[in-house]
Motif scaffolding. Structure first.
Motif, short mmCIF file in Angstrom:
data_model
loop_
_atom_site.label_atom_id
_atom_site.label_comp_id
_atom_site.label_asym_id
_atom_site.label_seq_id
_atom_site.Cartn_x
_atom_site.Cartn_y
_atom_site.Cartn_z
N SER A 115 -5.09 8.55 0.90
CA SER A 115 -5.76 8.04 1.88
C SER A 115 -6.93 7.40 1.37
CB SER A 115 -6.51 9.32 2.69
OG SER A 115 -7.41 10.21 1.66
N ASP A 116 -7.76 6.75 2.11
CA ASP A 116 -8.84 5.78 1.53
C ASP A 116 -9.88 6.68 0.82
OD1 ASP A 116 -7.66 3.78 2.37
OD2 ASP A 116 -9.04 3.26 4.01
N ASP A 117 -9.90 7.82 1.00
CA ASP A 117 -10.82 8.77 0.32
C ASP A 117 -10.34 9.37 -0.99
OD1 ASP A 117 -9.47 10.78 1.14
OD2 ASP A 117 -10.63 11.64 2.47
N GLY A 118 -9.15 8.98 -1.32
CA GLY A 118 -8.62 9.40 -2.46
C GLY A 118 -7.65 10.54 -2.42
N SER A 119 -7.71 11.20 -1.13
CA SER A 119 -6.71 12.52 -1.37
C SER A 119 -5.43 11.94 -1.32
CB SER A 119 -7.19 13.41 -0.24
OG SER A 119 -6.99 12.43 1.17
N THR A 120 -4.37 12.96 -1.92
CA THR A 120 -3.23 12.68 -1.79
C THR A 120 -2.20 13.80 -0.90
OG1 THR A 120 -3.32 11.69 -4.13
CG2 THR A 120 -1.18 12.51 -3.35
N ILE A 121 -1.29 13.04 -0.37
CA ILE A 121 -0.44 14.12 0.44
C ILE A 121 0.88 14.11 -0.30
CG2 ILE A 121 0.84 14.16 2.74
CD1 ILE A 121 -2.15 14.48 2.84
N ASP A 122 1.54 15.49 -0.66
CA ASP A 122 2.61 15.63 -1.15
C ASP A 122 3.92 15.29 -0.27
OD1 ASP A 122 1.32 16.10 -3.68
OD2 ASP A 122 1.04 18.29 -3.22
N GLY A 123 4.90 15.29 -0.97
CA GLY A 123 6.20 15.21 -0.23
C GLY A 123 7.41 15.87 -0.79
N THR A 124 8.53 15.73 -0.26
CA THR A 124 9.65 16.49 -0.77
C THR A 124 10.74 15.18 -0.55
OG1 THR A 124 9.32 18.58 0.28
CG2 THR A 124 11.55 18.24 -0.30
N GLN A 125 11.52 15.29 -1.77
CA GLN A 125 12.61 14.14 -1.80
C GLN A 125 13.92 15.02 -1.96
OE1 GLN A 125 11.79 10.89 -4.53
NE2 GLN A 125 13.96 10.97 -5.25
N SER A 126 14.81 14.24 -1.21
CA SER A 126 16.17 14.77 -1.11
C SER A 126 16.82 14.82 -2.57
CB SER A 126 17.12 14.09 -0.10
OG SER A 126 17.13 12.56 -0.46
N ALA A 127 18.00 15.70 -2.51
CA ALA A 127 18.47 15.90 -3.91
C ALA A 127 19.34 14.55 -4.30
CB ALA A 127 19.76 17.08 -3.74
N ASP A 128 19.82 13.70 -3.51
CA ASP A 128 20.29 12.40 -3.88
C ASP A 128 19.61 11.33 -3.89
OD1 ASP A 128 19.68 12.05 -1.17
OD2 ASP A 128 21.71 11.61 -0.51
N GLY A 129 18.14 11.58 -3.76
CA GLY A 129 16.99 10.59 -3.97
C GLY A 129 16.90 9.64 -2.93
N ALA A 130 17.85 9.93 -1.61
CA ALA A 130 17.88 8.87 -0.76
C ALA A 130 16.75 9.05 0.27
CB ALA A 130 19.44 8.89 -0.14
N ALA A 131 16.05 10.14 0.38
CA ALA A 131 14.96 10.21 1.51
C ALA A 131 13.78 11.17 0.93
CB ALA A 131 15.72 11.25 2.66
N TRP A 132 12.70 10.77 1.37
CA TRP A 132 11.38 11.27 0.95
C TRP A 132 10.86 11.66 2.50
CZ3 TRP A 132 6.43 10.71 2.00
CH2 TRP A 132 5.23 11.44 1.17
N ALA B 103 0.36 0.42 11.66
CA ALA B 103 0.20 1.25 12.96
C ALA B 103 -1.15 2.00 12.93
CB ALA B 103 1.45 2.43 12.62
N GLN B 104 -1.44 1.95 14.09
CA GLN B 104 -2.52 2.81 14.98
C GLN B 104 -2.45 3.93 15.51
OE1 GLN B 104 -5.45 -0.06 16.20
NE2 GLN B 104 -5.44 -1.19 14.27
N GLN B 105 -3.38 4.93 15.59
CA GLN B 105 -3.35 6.05 16.27
C GLN B 105 -2.23 6.76 16.14
OE1 GLN B 105 -6.38 6.30 17.29
NE2 GLN B 105 -6.59 6.41 19.11
N VAL B 106 -1.84 7.07 14.82
CA VAL B 106 -0.74 7.76 14.34
C VAL B 106 -1.01 9.26 14.36
CG1 VAL B 106 0.79 8.34 12.58
CG2 VAL B 106 0.29 5.91 12.86
N ASN B 107 0.03 10.02 15.03
CA ASN B 107 -0.29 11.41 15.06
C ASN B 107 -0.01 11.85 13.69
OD1 ASN B 107 0.07 14.49 15.56
ND2 ASN B 107 0.93 14.02 17.38
N PRO B 108 -1.35 12.75 13.38
CA PRO B 108 -1.46 13.27 11.94
C PRO B 108 -0.29 14.62 11.75
CG PRO B 108 -3.12 14.19 13.32
CD PRO B 108 -2.58 13.10 14.16
N ALA B 109 0.40 15.03 12.73
CA ALA B 109 1.22 16.15 12.42
C ALA B 109 2.43 15.44 12.16
CB ALA B 109 1.33 16.87 13.67
N ALA B 110 2.77 13.89 12.56
CA ALA B 110 4.13 13.44 12.40
C ALA B 110 4.35 13.19 11.03
CB ALA B 110 3.90 12.09 13.15
N PRO B 111 5.32 13.52 10.56
CA PRO B 111 5.67 13.44 9.08
C PRO B 111 5.99 11.74 8.57
CG PRO B 111 7.67 14.29 10.03
CD PRO B 111 6.42 13.94 11.15
N VAL B 112 5.58 11.45 7.51
CA VAL B 112 5.59 10.16 7.15
C VAL B 112 6.95 10.17 6.21
CG1 VAL B 112 4.52 8.33 5.29
CG2 VAL B 112 3.04 9.78 6.83
#
Length: 408
Positions: A97-114, A72-81
């Motif tokens: 990202s290509d520059d090496g920075s990492t984006i954190d995330g949150t995983q659901s308690a049942d492990g079925a969503a991030w 995908a291209q032109q992805v809104n940077p505010a839209a959650p991955v």
């Protein structure tokens, strides 16, 4: 001979029934000679099945729903991955990202969503790598890539008054966007304006790039206005996306309102609704009448240089004054209307006649008082003039627009 033939046919029929039962996996098949000793392979060690087999029940393969789409291209940077799993759980996720920075995330308690928990950068390529395990222990590894909105599609804005400024009660809040705004409702919803006085107001769009906000009546004296803008990721239209969040705090001073009367040739001021002074004045003549209505103070100059050619006058014209400097000049419009100390030649006419080119001319004492005591956002109401209202983009003429029209 007939009996022998019948007996063979019966044997064939019985064999067919046995085969059918074995294929169906019933109780007979489980007890059939030879089948009871057959090894049943593990689901974890075999491909996912979509039809019943020897292992019962069948373990469904993991179903994945990941966003954004691979490539995908032109992805809104505010839209959650995001990543969602059905019939399994998430084992590992990495968003870099290509520059090496990492984006954190949150995983659901049942492990079925991030879901990612931080905004992305504009004009950046990201790799989204994840491992998923289904309910049978089978693993799926995948990496997808996408690119966020390009720099050319970032939308910024200039905001006035500036953060921390102290202004008068008539100062509208102005936002000038770098790109045209087509989704006006989305922008307005992203901007929250509050006042310590409890006043509310409304937006008015003067064009696709400029919007202002004011209450129905002047701001309450000595109140504080806060403008909280959550514009990051807001889609303005035609692919343009807001690139900022900002909070601006504006302080309102005393209520200072002047009235300039072109017929009475006077200039009077009230501070917090109490008379503060009245002085004789001269205003625009019949050829250059002063603009009518409310004019909001913009800026002040101890000395302002004026040039007759900027208003279309040329040598030989009776109104031509060449170039001159005036003292204690307070700007009312970008086109050139000021309150200032009258020129020496105009002094005899103060309080008696109008002969300026639209400006409000005062004596030295009055001009200095206005310069020293009135400021940006204060206001003068010009009455009894033949002039028209100043254009909406010629200063802040917001108060000349009826509220029902302004808030529409």
């Amino acid at each position: 001979m007939a009996v022998k033939t019948w007996s063979s046919g019966r044997k064939i029929a019985l064999l067919a029934v046995v085969c059918a039962l074995a294929a169906g996996g019933g109780a007979f098949a489980a007890a059939a000679p030879g089948l009871a000793q057959a090894a049943i392979s593990s689901e974890a060690g075999s491909p996912a099945r979509t039809t019943p087999g020897l292992a019962v029940p069948v373990v469904a393969p993991a179903e994945l729903d990941a966003a954004p789409a691979d490539g995908a291209q032109q992805v809104n940077p505010a839209a959650p991955v995001s990543l969602k799993v059905k019939h399994g759980h998430i084992e590992r996720v990495a968003l870099t990202s290509d520059d090496g920075s990492t984006i954190d995330g949150t995983q659901s308690a049942d492990g079925a969503a991030w879901t990612s928990s931080g905004d992305l950068k504009f004009n950046t390529r990201y790799n989204f790598t994840y491992s998923v395990v289904d309910d049978a222990g089978r693993q799926t590894h995948n990496t997808r890539a996408f690119t966020t909105v390009s720099t050319a599609n970032e939308a910024d804005a200039a905001i006035y008054p500036l953060d921390g400024m102290k202004v008068g009660v008539a100062q509208p809040l102005q936002i000038t966007f770098s790109e045209p705004v087509l989704n006006r409702n989305a922008v307005e919803k992203a901007i929250k304006v509050t006042s310590t006085s409890g006043q509310t107001g409304d937006f008015h769009w003067f064009n696709n790039n400029t919007v202002r906000y004011r209450p129905q009546n002047f701001w309450a004296a000595n109140s504080t206005i806060t403008m909280d803008m959550k514009m990051f990721g807001v889609e303005l239209g035609k692919g343009q996306v807001g690139n900022f969040n900002k909070t601006v705090t504006i302080h309102i001073g005393d209520k200072k309102v002047a009235v300039a009367d072109a017929k009475a040739h006077t200039f009077s001021v009230k501070v917090n609704d109490r008379p503060a002074g009245q002085w004789p004045a001269t205003m625009g003549d019949t050829r250059f009448p002063s603009a009518r209505g409310f004019l909001v103070f913009m800026e002040k100059h101890l000395v302002e240089h004026m040039d007759a050619s900027t208003i279309g006058l040329k040598p030989g014209d009776p109104a031509y004054y060449g170039q001159l400097d005036v003292n204690y000049a307070t700007r009312l419009t970008p086109s050139g209307e000021f309150i200032h100390q009258a020129t020496e030649s105009a002094m005899p006419y103060i309080g008696k006649a109008n002969l300026s080119h639209g400006c409000i001319g005062l004596g030295p004492e009055a001009a200095k008082w206005v310069f020293d005591n009135m400021t940006t956002g204060d206001v003068v109401q010009v009455v009894n003039t033949e002039g028209e209202y100043a254009n909406f983009d010629d200063g802040f003429g917001d108060w000349n627009i009826p509220w029902a029209q302004y808030a529409n």
